[in-house]
Design a protein around this motif. Structure first.
Motif, PDB file in Angstrom:
ATOM      1  N   GLN A  53       0.827  -1.219   0.000  1.00 44.27           N
ATOM      2  CA  GLN A  53       0.000   0.000   0.000  1.00 44.27           C
ATOM      3  C   GLN A  53       0.857   1.265   0.000  1.00 44.27           C
ATOM      4  N   SER A  54       2.158   1.101   0.297  1.00 47.08           N
ATOM      5  CA  SER A  54       3.023   2.280   0.393  1.00 47.08           C
ATOM      6  C   SER A  54       3.328   2.869  -0.984  1.00 47.08           C
ATOM      7  N   VAL A  55       2.953   2.173  -2.038  1.00 49.86           N
ATOM      8  CA  VAL A  55       3.148   2.709  -3.401  1.00 49.86           C
ATOM      9  C   VAL A  55       1.802   2.706  -4.131  1.00 49.86           C
ATOM     10  N   GLU A  56       1.729   3.547  -5.151  1.00 44.88           N
ATOM     11  CA  GLU A  56       0.482   3.707  -5.922  1.00 44.88           C
ATOM     12  C   GLU A  56       0.191   2.502  -6.801  1.00 44.88           C
ATOM     13  N   ASP A  57       1.263   1.984  -7.424  1.00 45.30           N
ATOM     14  CA  ASP A  57       1.126   0.838  -8.328  1.00 45.30           C
ATOM     15  C   ASP A  57       2.429   0.044  -8.310  1.00 45.30           C
ATOM     16  N   SER A  58       2.503  -0.992  -9.122  1.00 45.99           N
ATOM     17  CA  SER A  58       3.687  -1.863  -9.047  1.00 45.99           C
ATOM     18  C   SER A  58       4.866  -1.276  -9.829  1.00 45.99           C
ATOM     19  N   GLY A  59       4.734  -0.093 -10.360  1.00 48.27           N
ATOM     20  CA  GLY A  59       5.861   0.589 -11.019  1.00 48.27           C
ATOM     21  C   GLY A  59       6.403  -0.195 -12.203  1.00 48.27           C
ATOM     22  N   GLY A  60       5.521  -0.936 -12.864  1.00 51.88           N
ATOM     23  CA  GLY A  60       5.953  -1.691 -14.053  1.00 51.88           C
ATOM     24  C   GLY A  60       6.567  -3.047 -13.720  1.00 51.88           C
ATOM     25  N   VAL A  61       6.622  -3.389 -12.432  1.00 57.02           N
ATOM     26  CA  VAL A  61       7.213  -4.688 -12.057  1.00 57.02           C
ATOM     27  C   VAL A  61       6.142  -5.770 -12.165  1.00 57.02           C
ATOM     28  N   MET A  62       6.544  -6.926 -12.659  1.00 55.28           N
ATOM     29  CA  MET A  62       5.630  -8.062 -12.694  1.00 55.28           C
ATOM     30  C   MET A  62       6.358  -9.283 -12.144  1.00 55.28           C
ATOM     31  N   VAL A  63       5.640 -10.054 -11.322  1.00 52.20           N
ATOM     32  CA  VAL A  63       6.202 -11.272 -10.734  1.00 52.20           C
ATOM     33  C   VAL A  63       5.419 -12.455 -11.290  1.00 52.20           C
ATOM     34  N   VAL A  64       6.120 -13.547 -11.635  1.00 49.07           N
ATOM     35  CA  VAL A  64       5.440 -14.814 -11.950  1.00 49.07           C
ATOM     36  C   VAL A  64       5.831 -15.792 -10.840  1.00 49.07           C
ATOM     37  N   PRO A  65       4.859 -16.248 -10.030  1.00 47.70           N
ATOM     38  CA  PRO A  65       5.206 -17.041  -8.839  1.00 47.70           C
ATOM     39  C   PRO A  65       5.406 -18.527  -9.136  1.00 47.70           C
ATOM     40  N   ALA A  66       6.190 -18.816 -10.198  1.00 48.25           N
ATOM     41  CA  ALA A  66       6.347 -20.213 -10.635  1.00 48.25           C
ATOM     42  C   ALA A  66       7.477 -20.895  -9.859  1.00 48.25           C
ATOM     43  N   LEU A  67       7.498 -20.734  -8.529  1.00 50.91           N
ATOM     44  CA  LEU A  67       8.630 -21.237  -7.745  1.00 50.91           C
ATOM     45  C   LEU A  67       8.786 -22.751  -7.873  1.00 50.91           C
ATOM     46  N   THR A  68       7.671 -23.453  -8.088  1.00 49.91           N
ATOM     47  CA  THR A  68       7.730 -24.920  -8.226  1.00 49.91           C
ATOM     48  C   THR A  68       7.118 -25.358  -9.560  1.00 49.91           C
ATOM     49  N   GLY A  69       7.286 -24.554 -10.600  1.00 48.62           N
ATOM     50  CA  GLY A  69       6.655 -24.856 -11.886  1.00 48.62           C
ATOM     51  C   GLY A  69       5.268 -24.233 -11.931  1.00 48.62           C
ATOM     52  N   LEU A  70       4.568 -24.446 -13.036  1.00 50.86           N
ATOM     53  CA  LEU A  70       3.231 -23.874 -13.190  1.00 50.86           C
ATOM     54  C   LEU A  70       2.209 -24.979 -13.457  1.00 50.86           C
TER      55      LEU A  70
END
Ligand code: ADP
Length: 526
Positions: free
Chosen positions: A360-377
């Motif tokens: 919440q401390s930022v307005e948006d993700s600033g163009g960052v994207m995460v893919v949470p494929a830590l154990t595959g998809l």
């Protein structure tokens, strides 16, 4: 007042989970009055197993996960006793017990002595990977899939039973002689609680064994033949809401009817009131677990999702929900555990709940994207070689952006599975009901509404699994007068309405698809 005339004030839900046993007392409004919880040991190791029957495929390290059935029993009984004691509730005040449980976990025990013949093989255990490889080579997978709605995978009970039959000398003949009983954890608890008088399970638990025909809703001789499992060891299958006998008075001080039983995900879906086509819930825990109702139609997925029956109500109870109905079931492997990883792996936060103020401390993700494929998809990609990805970093990127992108990635992963379910079912989702630990995160729930473009509904009672078991038991014993009383118990606490413009939503989904593409196959290249 005599014991027989004591007013019934509550239902006792027993929630036997993978890492802990819990007991919760619910009142007539479905409000939790008291809770007790106890963890028990996980027995884990790896074994090197050749999972392919022929050729020169290398042996693999597979994870073996077991529980001591006595530890399950002791912890569950102790929770039940403690919750009564701490709330000052007499056993006579309990109208009924509802059981919900970790599904698929397999126990075989001696009918006479009550002693398990081996540790419980937990759903996570891959011990029967070689057996699955062998069966797959026989070409039975399509047939099994059609009948059970499941996959030929070590996850489900049948090949775990086969493993015990193949490794314990003399076990098969004892099974055939009727000396041995099989049960998933619900069945084992019912058998113990009733002093060995009832050997039964419910439709939802039976449906996770690979031995149960989900169309006819009965054990299948053909499947027992394919898996070479003696019919004599199988429990009787009963409706999820109905009689499972009564507890032996020695356990809790008085005999209490056991009147509800369902596997954890189906119990949660019932607790959430998912009974009509297009009703769906997501449980945000370690992973995210989705159930999408397809009504009376068992839908075969084209996206590798499972087909699974919903809880059944005892005959003669109103209304339409009592007829067999089905879900498409799917999961996102990494959901809350992404937040745990930011905490434990990166030390970005000290407690899971700190992720929300940080994001919440930022307005948006600033163009960052995460893919949470830590154990595959999983669905819809089914790529074990996909790996986690963080993209769009710049000099301006801060922790807040990463936290925000991480939460967004959980919501986007769930939206992907919802999309598969809508396509498979040919039914649109109207709103998503949510529960589980991470559903307390308001920002995550708002993001979920935004990426789905649909309202997200959070109930007042987040313990929907236990509530579902309590409702099943309460309906069967008329503790809940009717379905209106049950609906009242499923009160909604908050609805998150979608707030983003359609164009922004479409842009986010495009960026997500692009990022996911880039994560695919990564570990194969290593
Ligand atoms: P499980 O039953 O799978 O163990 P829970 O329902 O207890 O999981 O939820 C715990 C998971 O949710 C953990 O992975 C934790 O990191 C995550 N979690 C807990 N609180 C929050 C929160 N406020 N925001 C995001 N994730 C959370």
């Amino acid at each position: 007042m005599t014991a027989a005339g004591t007013a019934k004030t509550c239902i006792l839900a027993l929630d036997q989970g993978t890492t802990s046993s819990r007991a919760i007392l619910f009142d007539r409004r479905g409000i939790p009055l008291a809770t007790a919880q106890e963890e028990f040991p996980q027995i884990t190791r790896t074994e090197i197993i050749r999972t392919q029957p022929a050729g020169d495929a290398p042996a693999e390290d597979v994870a073996i996960v077991e529980h001591d059935p006595e530890a399950i029993w002791r912890s569950q009984l102790s929770c039940a006793r403690r919750v009564l004691e701490s709330s000052g509730t007499a056993a006579e005040q309990v109208a009924a017990i509802g059981i919900t449980n970790q599904r698929e976990t397999t126990i075989l025990w001696d009918r006479t002595t009550g002693q398990p013949v081996a540790p419980a093989i937990v759903w996570q255990s891959r011990v029967s990977a070689a057996i699955c490889g062998r069966l797959r080579a026989q070409g039975i997978e399509d047939d099994v899939r059609r009948r059970t709605g499941l996959l030929l995978d070590p996850y489900f009970s049948a090949t775990k039973i086969m493993h015990l039959l193949e490794t314990i000398p003399g076990l098969r003949s004892r099974c055939e002689a009727g000396e041995i009983l099989f049960g998933t954890v619900d069945t084992f608890l019912i058998w113990r609680l009733t002093g060995g008088r009832v050997h039964a399970t419910d439709v939802t638990n039976a449906s996770r064994t690979l031995l149960f025909d989900i169309h006819r809703l009965e054990w299948s001789d053909e499947l027992c033949g394919l898996f070479d499992v003696p019919r004599a060891i199988l429990p009787e299958v009963r409706p999820s809401s109905g009689s499972f006998g009564a507890t032996d008075a020695t356990w809790l001080g008085a005999s209490i009817p056991i009147a509800g039983c369902a596997g954890d995900q189906q119990a949660a879906a019932f607790g959430q009131g998912c009974v009509r086509p297009g009703d769906a819930k997501t449980t945000y825990g370690t992973g995210a677990f989705l159930m999408f109702s397809t009504g009376h139609e068992p839908v075969a997925s084209r996206h590798g999702l499972l087909t699974t029956p919903a809880c059944t109500l005892a005959d003669g109870r109103p209304p339409a929900a009592s007829a067999a109905s089905y879900f498409l079931e799917g999961s996102v492997f990494v959901a809350g555990s992404l937040v745990s990883w930011l905490r434990d792996g990166l030390g970005m936060i000290g407690h899971a709940s700190e992720i929300e103020p940080l994001a919440q401390s930022v307005e948006d993700s600033g163009g960052v994207m995460v893919v949470p494929a830590l154990t595959g998809l999983g669905a819809p990609h089914w790529d074990p070689f996909a790996r986690g990805l963080m993209i769009g970093l710049s000099r301006a990127t801060g922790k807040g952006h990463i936290a925000r992108a991480a939460l967004e990635s959980i919501a986007l992963s769930v939206a992907d599975v919802v999309d598969c379910m809508q396509q498979d079912a040919g039914v649109s989702l109207g709103r998503l009901r949510v529960d589980g630990g991470a559903s307390s995160n308001d920002l995550l729930m708002q993001m979920q509404a935004d990426v789905l473009g649909l309202p997200v509904e959070r109930p007042a009672v987040l313990e929907t699994t236990s509530l579902g078991a309590a409702l099943l038991a309460g309906l069967a014993t008329e503790f809940f007068a009717d379905h209106a009383a049950v609906d009242e118990a499923r009160r909604v606490e908050r609805v998150f309405e979608p707030r983003v413009a359609e164009g922004d939503r479409a842009r986010l989904l495009r960026r997500w698809r692009d990022a996911v593409e880039r994560s695919l196959g990564w570990a194969r290249q290593a």
